[in-house]
Structures are given as C-alpha cells and as structure tokens.
Design a protein around this motif. Structure first.
Motif, mmCIF file in Angstrom:
data_model
loop_
_atom_site.group_PDB
_atom_site.id
_atom_site.type_symbol
_atom_site.label_atom_id
_atom_site.label_comp_id
_atom_site.label_asym_id
_atom_site.label_seq_id
_atom_site.Cartn_x
_atom_site.Cartn_y
_atom_site.Cartn_z
ATOM 1 N N SER A 140 2.633 4.964 -11.204
ATOM 2 C CA SER A 140 2.641 5.256 -9.776
ATOM 3 C C SER A 140 1.699 6.438 -9.503
ATOM 4 C CB SER A 140 4.070 5.597 -9.360
ATOM 5 O OG SER A 140 4.093 5.942 -7.998
ATOM 6 N N HIS A 152 -1.013 5.634 -1.895
ATOM 7 C CA HIS A 152 -0.269 5.311 -3.109
ATOM 8 C C HIS A 152 -0.785 4.019 -3.725
ATOM 9 C CE1 HIS A 152 3.236 3.496 -5.274
ATOM 10 N NE2 HIS A 152 3.218 4.693 -5.800
ATOM 11 N N MET A 208 -2.094 10.847 2.323
ATOM 12 C CA MET A 208 -2.055 10.535 0.900
ATOM 13 C C MET A 208 -1.818 9.038 0.771
ATOM 14 S SD MET A 208 -2.424 13.446 -0.708
ATOM 15 C CE MET A 208 -1.864 13.113 -2.384
ATOM 16 N N TRP A 261 -0.630 8.850 -6.556
ATOM 17 C CA TRP A 261 -0.894 9.278 -5.181
ATOM 18 C C TRP A 261 -2.193 10.071 -5.158
ATOM 19 C CZ3 TRP A 261 2.416 8.124 -1.058
ATOM 20 C CH2 TRP A 261 3.638 7.546 -1.428
ATOM 21 N N TRP A 262 -3.013 9.837 -4.141
ATOM 22 C CA TRP A 262 -4.253 10.609 -4.035
ATOM 23 C C TRP A 262 -4.657 10.746 -2.572
ATOM 24 C CZ3 TRP A 262 -3.845 5.565 -5.541
ATOM 25 C CH2 TRP A 262 -4.639 4.619 -4.885
ATOM 26 N N ASP A 279 -1.913 13.504 -11.595
ATOM 27 C CA ASP A 279 -2.187 13.449 -10.156
ATOM 28 C C ASP A 279 -2.610 14.817 -9.628
ATOM 29 O OD1 ASP A 279 -1.674 10.778 -10.078
ATOM 30 O OD2 ASP A 279 0.010 10.880 -8.676
ATOM 31 N N ARG A 325 3.440 14.013 -2.418
ATOM 32 C CA ARG A 325 3.326 12.755 -3.136
ATOM 33 C C ARG A 325 4.477 11.848 -2.707
ATOM 34 N NH1 ARG A 325 4.588 10.866 -7.918
ATOM 35 N NH2 ARG A 325 3.011 10.087 -9.374
ATOM 36 N N ARG A 326 4.428 11.400 -1.458
ATOM 37 C CA ARG A 326 5.512 10.597 -0.891
ATOM 38 C C ARG A 326 4.974 9.864 0.330
ATOM 39 N NH1 ARG A 326 6.212 13.417 3.517
ATOM 40 N NH2 ARG A 326 5.860 15.679 3.481
#
Length: 264
Positions: free
Chosen positions: A255, A248, A246, A257-258, A182, A233-234
């Motif tokens: 899992s 998910h 971000m 995230w981007w 990620d 990343r949450r």
DNA sequence: AACAATGTTCAGTC
DNA sequence: GGACTGAACATTGT
C-alpha cells in the motif's frame, strides 16, 4: 511499528537484559520459534547469559555465553508488530506506546526468565515475529543507517523495477519498511513507481539524504509513525508541503501513498 | 463479513 | 540462473 528505527529502539531496550543468568526459557510457540522444536532454544541457553545486543536492518540478535564459552546467537525479529519487553518495560515503539491497550498474556510469544526474577519477552499480537538460534543475517544488504552514498547509488539505482520495491528489498539495503519508504520518497520528491535504473545520480543522492534524515528523525522521535507525511497517508489526505491531494495505490506489492503534484 | 495491516518467504513467471 | 511478482503466512482491528 517495527522498521529500522523501532528495531533500534527495541535493541536498546534489549541491552537491559544483558549479563544476567538465564534461569528458564519458554520457547513453546512452535510458529514463532520455527524451525526449532519446543525446548531446543531453552536447552541451548539456560544457564548462560546474553552478552551483547546487535542489529542489522530489522534483524536483531544477542550474542551469548554458555558454560564458560561462546554460545549460539539468539535472533529476534519483530515481524509486523512485535515489541521487546524487558522487566515489563517497552521502548517508545509507536502509537501503542502512548496507548498500550490490553496486553493479553497469550500475546507473549517467547519469554526468557532470569535468575534475578526479571524477564525478557517478545510481545506480538500478530504472531509474525520470530525467534531463532544463529539467524542468517548475511543475506541482508548493508544497514540503511550506515550505507554510503556511493553504495546507495549502485545498489538502489539498479534494475528496472519500481524504486520503492528496491528500497523495500532487504537484500539491497536492510531496514526500510513500507512507511519509511513512503516518507523517504516524499521527502525526496521522487515517484515511488519510477524505474530504479532511470533515476540518475542526483535523485539517488536526494533519496539517500532523505533516508538518513528520516531515520535520524524517527529514532529521535520514537518511530516511523512520526514522519512528516505519515499522518497524511489516508483518504482525503493532502501533501503537507504543497497542499495537493495524496493519492493511493499499490507499488512493490505494498500500500503506497504519494503527493499527486510533487511525486508525479 | 470482508478487507487491510509498519514483514518475510516461497512458488511461480518471465 | 537471475530478476521480478503475487500470494501465503497468523492474527487483530476496522
């Protein structure tokens, strides 16, 4: 914790266990030591010593000498959360280093006791780590730390699956895990779900450069959790570069995230 | 209680 | 047979 940077730091800790006579080994965890029978690793190594600590991707092993000649390699894989502990010391391997929390003795899954009274242990709550003799590391691709630009282009930029799945495939290149993938994709502004064979040389080179930078930073700072995008990343997280939300999803079975704007 | 977790592997399907 | 996908693995933490 354990992706390439954590494993490299653990390998360095392992060097503290070299050139000491092995007095005893506890290899009774049949799951961690599979397919060896209890006592098999002990029988092969007691009386000998570890002579070198090697790493390829996330795989680690020690070369040995037993009875005056070369002994079997002792392979150690940290799995999802294992740590190497030598004489009670662990390397800087993630958040747990700052806040170790409880360390139940039963979470020591494998122990080498040396004649000088010290020890080498695999500490692993989750029990997904692994210890075995003469591990097969030939199926692994080139190490992510030393892969060349050209090699990276041809190996990662092949196949129609998502580029993140290629980065995570240890037979393509060895050492990249979920967080590092990620971080690398975010640094290079590449969508994790982009088909690998549609990237083109420029973006593959950007990924290669981002990977080398992310590896160097993670090793210097103590682990992949120190990556720039990792703490965002949450849920409710925002891209630390452009501020966009971000997002998910699941890519390559993991899992992911981007950045909704830069990695569209 | 149900679900996710930084990894690997194996059984399936195309 | 190769490429790819998803579940399973053991355990803890949320």
């Amino acid at each position: 914790m354990p992706e390439l940077p954590e494993v490299e730091l653990a390998r360095a800790v392992l060097e503290g266990a070299l050139d000491r006579t092995i007095a005893a080994i506890d290899d009774t965890d049949h799951w961690v030591c599979r397919p060896h029978a209890p006592g098999e690793i002990a029988a092969a190594l007691v009386g000998g010593r570890l002579t070198a600590a090697r790493r390829r991707g996330k795989a680690m092993w020690c070369e040995t000498r037993v009875g005056g000649g070369p002994g079997p390699d002792l392979g150690v894989h940290l799995g999802m959360g294992g740590q190497i502990v030598v004489d009670g010391r662990v390397g800087p391997t993630g958040p747990e280093h700052r806040d170790p929390g409880p360390r139940k003795p039963e979470w020591d899954r494998f122990t080498v006791t040396f004649a000088d009274g010290g020890s080498l242990r695999l500490f692993d709550k989750r029990r997904l780590g692994r210890v075995r003799l003469d591990p097969d590391v030939d199926a692994l691709g080139p190490d992510a730390e030393t892969i060349t630009r050209e090699e990276f282009r041809t190996r990662v930029g092949r196949g129609r699956s998502a580029v993140k799945a290629r980065l995570l495939d240890q037979s393509v290149l060895a050492g990249v895990g979920n967080l590092l993938a990620d971080e690398t994709l975010w640094q290079a502004r590449v969508s994790p779900s982009a088909p690998a064979d549609e990237l083109g040389a420029a973006r593959l080179d950007a990924l290669h450069d981002a990977l080398e930078a992310a590896l160097e930073a993670a090793i210097a700072h103590g682990g992949v959790h120190t990556g720039e995008v990792i703490r965002h990343r949450r849920p409710e997280g925002h891209c630390p570069r452009c501020g966009a939300p971000m997002v998910h999803g699941t890519v390559g079975g993991r899992s992911t995230w981007w950045c909704s704007a830069e990695q569209a």
